[in-house]
Design an enzyme around this catalytic site. Sequence first.
Site, PDB file in Angstrom:
ATOM      1  N   GLY A  30      32.051   7.854  12.857  1.00 54.33           N
ATOM      2  CA  GLY A  30      31.011   8.521  13.624  1.00 54.33           C
ATOM      3  C   GLY A  30      29.685   7.825  13.409  1.00 54.33           C
ATOM      4  N   TYR A  31      28.789   8.045  14.340  1.00 51.18           N
ATOM      5  CA  TYR A  31      27.493   7.377  14.325  1.00 51.18           C
ATOM      6  C   TYR A  31      26.385   8.373  14.043  1.00 51.18           C
ATOM      7  CZ  TYR A  31      29.927   3.284  15.723  1.00 51.18           C
ATOM      8  OH  TYR A  31      30.784   2.223  15.717  1.00 51.18           O
ATOM      9  N   ILE A  32      25.667   8.126  12.960  1.00 52.04           N
ATOM     10  CA  ILE A  32      24.508   8.936  12.594  1.00 52.04           C
ATOM     11  C   ILE A  32      23.317   8.492  13.426  1.00 52.04           C
ATOM     12  CG2 ILE A  32      22.932   9.500  10.700  1.00 52.04           C
ATOM     13  CD1 ILE A  32      25.416   9.089   8.820  1.00 52.04           C
ATOM     14  N   GLU A  83      26.475  11.984  15.433  1.00 51.22           N
ATOM     15  CA  GLU A  83      26.220  12.456  16.795  1.00 51.22           C
ATOM     16  C   GLU A  83      27.385  12.167  17.730  1.00 51.22           C
ATOM     17  OE1 GLU A  83      22.567  10.622  17.975  1.00 51.22           O
ATOM     18  OE2 GLU A  83      21.395  11.717  16.495  1.00 51.22           O
TER      19      GLU A  83
END
Length: 157
Positions: A30-32, A83
């Site tokens: 996942g991408y912060i 996100e």
Amino acid sequence: MGKEIERKFLLNHTEWLKLDKPAGKHFRQGYILTDPNKTIRVRITETQAWLTIKGISIGASRSEFEYEIPLEEATELLDNFSESKLAKIRHEITHQGKLWEVDVFLGENDGLIVAEIELESEDEQFDLPHWVAEEVTHDKKYYNSNLTMYPYKDWKV
């Protein structure tokens, strides 16, 4: 400074299916932060986790800093702070002395298979395996961070 030099390719699906390949490893990531100039990613397998910070791509190169982190903390970051997310099965295949990482995407990106090779320099010579088709290194829609926001299932093929 950490640096990644990576080229990406689509696969010939017919040849890939015929290939005797090793078992893959399941990744969730996942991408912060997803920004055109930088990304912050958390990635987990069943036994390991990493936090990765990547800069803007210039050619096939970009700055990259990757740190192994505790799996429990990575799971919390992935579940509560990212996100956008994706899942894939990664197969590692050595071809003529070079490691190829082949990602078979799952979920909203099901049907997409991308092979990556990391190089020592942008002009390093290497042989393509017979199961590799078109190069997509410079096509941003194949960046993992973009696949989380614009998944393969939504592309007009």
